[in-house]
Each structure stands twice: as C-alpha cells, then as structure tokens.
Design a protein around this motif. Sequence first.
Motif, PDB file in Angstrom:
ATOM      1  N   TYR A 122      -0.898  -3.582   9.038  1.00  0.00           N
ATOM      2  CA  TYR A 122       0.413  -3.469   8.420  1.00  0.00           C
ATOM      3  C   TYR A 122       1.488  -4.134   9.267  1.00  0.00           C
ATOM      4  O   TYR A 122       1.401  -4.164  10.496  1.00  0.00           O
ATOM      5  CB  TYR A 122       0.760  -1.985   8.207  1.00  0.00           C
ATOM      6  CG  TYR A 122      -0.234  -1.295   7.307  1.00  0.00           C
ATOM      7  CD1 TYR A 122      -0.136  -1.399   5.927  1.00  0.00           C
ATOM      8  CD2 TYR A 122      -1.287  -0.561   7.843  1.00  0.00           C
ATOM      9  CE1 TYR A 122      -1.064  -0.780   5.093  1.00  0.00           C
ATOM     10  CE2 TYR A 122      -2.222   0.051   7.021  1.00  0.00           C
ATOM     11  CZ  TYR A 122      -2.106  -0.060   5.645  1.00  0.00           C
ATOM     12  OH  TYR A 122      -3.025   0.522   4.820  1.00  0.00           O
ATOM     13  N   HIS A 140       0.853  -1.176   0.000  1.00  0.00           N
ATOM     14  CA  HIS A 140       0.000   0.000   0.000  1.00  0.00           C
ATOM     15  C   HIS A 140       0.895   1.234   0.000  1.00  0.00           C
ATOM     16  O   HIS A 140       1.775   1.365   0.850  1.00  0.00           O
ATOM     17  CB  HIS A 140      -0.889  -0.026   1.250  1.00  0.00           C
ATOM     18  CG  HIS A 140      -2.119   0.811   1.136  1.00  0.00           C
ATOM     19  ND1 HIS A 140      -2.988   0.998   2.183  1.00  0.00           N
ATOM     20  CD2 HIS A 140      -2.644   1.525   0.100  1.00  0.00           C
ATOM     21  CE1 HIS A 140      -3.981   1.780   1.803  1.00  0.00           C
ATOM     22  NE2 HIS A 140      -3.790   2.109   0.541  1.00  0.00           N
ATOM     23  N   LEU A 145     -10.046   0.702  -0.212  1.00  0.00           N
ATOM     24  CA  LEU A 145      -8.924   0.108  -0.929  1.00  0.00           C
ATOM     25  C   LEU A 145      -9.186  -0.069  -2.419  1.00  0.00           C
ATOM     26  O   LEU A 145      -8.237  -0.106  -3.208  1.00  0.00           O
ATOM     27  CB  LEU A 145      -8.564  -1.239  -0.300  1.00  0.00           C
ATOM     28  CG  LEU A 145      -8.055  -1.163   1.142  1.00  0.00           C
ATOM     29  CD1 LEU A 145      -7.738  -2.563   1.658  1.00  0.00           C
ATOM     30  CD2 LEU A 145      -6.825  -0.264   1.248  1.00  0.00           C
ATOM     31  N   ILE A 166      -7.715  -3.326   7.264  1.00  0.00           N
ATOM     32  CA  ILE A 166      -6.370  -3.689   6.844  1.00  0.00           C
ATOM     33  C   ILE A 166      -5.420  -3.455   8.004  1.00  0.00           C
ATOM     34  O   ILE A 166      -5.692  -2.613   8.881  1.00  0.00           O
ATOM     35  CB  ILE A 166      -5.938  -2.871   5.593  1.00  0.00           C
ATOM     36  CG1 ILE A 166      -4.587  -3.349   5.056  1.00  0.00           C
ATOM     37  CG2 ILE A 166      -5.929  -1.379   5.875  1.00  0.00           C
ATOM     38  CD1 ILE A 166      -4.206  -2.732   3.697  1.00  0.00           C
ATOM     39  N   VAL A 184      -5.076  -7.355   3.820  1.00  0.00           N
ATOM     40  CA  VAL A 184      -6.481  -6.979   3.810  1.00  0.00           C
ATOM     41  C   VAL A 184      -7.252  -8.033   4.600  1.00  0.00           C
ATOM     42  O   VAL A 184      -7.194  -9.221   4.294  1.00  0.00           O
ATOM     43  CB  VAL A 184      -7.019  -6.884   2.369  1.00  0.00           C
ATOM     44  CG1 VAL A 184      -8.483  -6.458   2.386  1.00  0.00           C
ATOM     45  CG2 VAL A 184      -6.185  -5.897   1.558  1.00  0.00           C
TER      46      VAL A 184
END
Length: 258
Positions: free
Chosen positions: A166, A135, A177, A164, A151
């Motif tokens: 990370y 992303h 998204l 989502i 996701v």
Amino acid sequence: MKSTPGHRDTADAGHASVSANMMKKKNPHKKQKSSLGPTTKVLSQPQRNIVGCRIQHVWKEGGGHVIWKGLVLDQVPVNPSLYLVKYDGFDCIYGLELHKDERVQGLEVLPDRLAKSRLTEVNLADTMIGKAVEHMFETEEGPKEEWRGMVLARAPIMTTWFYITYEKDPVLYMYQLLDDYKEGDLRIMPDSNDSVPTETEPGEVVDSLVGKQVEYAKEDGGKRSGMVIHQVEAKPSVYFIKFDDDFLIYVYDLVKTS
C-alpha cells in the motif's frame, strides 16, 4: 470485511518489543498466547526443508515471550538463512532467520497439513496482478477506509492468496483478494501511462538489483541498511527489501523517475 491494517513506526525503530503492537493485525481482538506451554521439540540436525510447513516457536525479547504459529512461504535464494513467514492472525509477511535468530526458540515443525485450495478465477487473478487497486477496510469507528495499493503476485504455497502493498504502508501484505473483489471491497484501477512498464528490446538484459546491499536515509538523518531480496515479475522496477533492523518486508520502486 477486514479491519484496517495496523500501524507501527518501523522507519525509526529497531527490533520491536513482543507486545501485541509489534505485529500488524487482521483481528486486533484475537487473543495471543503468552505462556510457554508444553516443552517444544527442537528441530534436529541436519536442517530439513521447512518451506510449506506449519511451524511454531517462542519469540523471546526484552524479558517477555510469546508463541507464534504460522506457515513458511519461502526461503530467500540470495540469503538462504532468511525465510518468509505468514503468522496466524496477522496480515503482513515476516522475514526471519529462523535457525539463526536467537529470539526464535524451540522451533518446531507442526504436523498440521495445509488444506489444498484451488484457484478457480484464474483469468481474474492474472488480470489483477501488477495492477493498482483501491482496497476497502473497516475502521474501529465503523466506516470503510480506502487504501490504495498494488497487487504484486500470487503468494507461494497459499495460491488463492495474493501479495499486496500500500502507498501509505509500503510493506508486504497477503490477502485473499478474489473474495474481496467479489464482495466489492477491491477495485482495480484503470491503467495509466505511468503504470505501463518499460518495454525491452528482444534479447536485452535488464540488470536486477536482487542481492544488492542498500541504504535508506531516515528523516532524522540516520540510515538503515538492508538487502534487496526479490524483484516483482509483474513490475520489474519494484523490489522487496529486508532491512537489518526490522523483520517486515518493505516494497519499493527503486528505479522510479520523476
């Protein structure tokens, strides 16, 4: 293009102050109200179902106060006092006991109606759920920065948005998204053997950790305690955790093996 999600060291922090840094911001320059404003109308008893409602309340802590507005996305079944809220202008999801937390004052349900939106790219949406992605975000310096993540699901209520998380900031975020994908700012990573979920035999029951109390060892030797509040359907080894000393929702793979 979105700005890079903000950072806050919550692993060793208790409840943060009400400064602007306490929330992960999509728009760091966005003004935040600091006055109480008109007297708010406190929710009457008995408590109504506020899931899907827009709310407003004062957050009072450490001698300061701010007014937050947002949308209540969900009520956590294993802890019905806990609500998941998406606040205006911020990208991460907050878990708060809206009716119990003494820092939440003047809770009011707003008359605002959420504009209905329809997901048009259903196949693409289904394809990206459970997938590893890259992303892209803008940085303050200008160049794009790549954030690897996963996701998790379509968000409740706001169905064109997605949950989502990370790798370098394992908390629960929410973005549109599909727009990012169309603009070239989201890339779905090819599947690898590591990302294939373990298949179960027909009739086999997989034990869920939802509702379990957990402890997390901090780098300084201390511990954080919390509760597992949700299992990700697309990745059953991945869970949402709400720690007692924080209002962010953390996302961990609890059964990952080496």
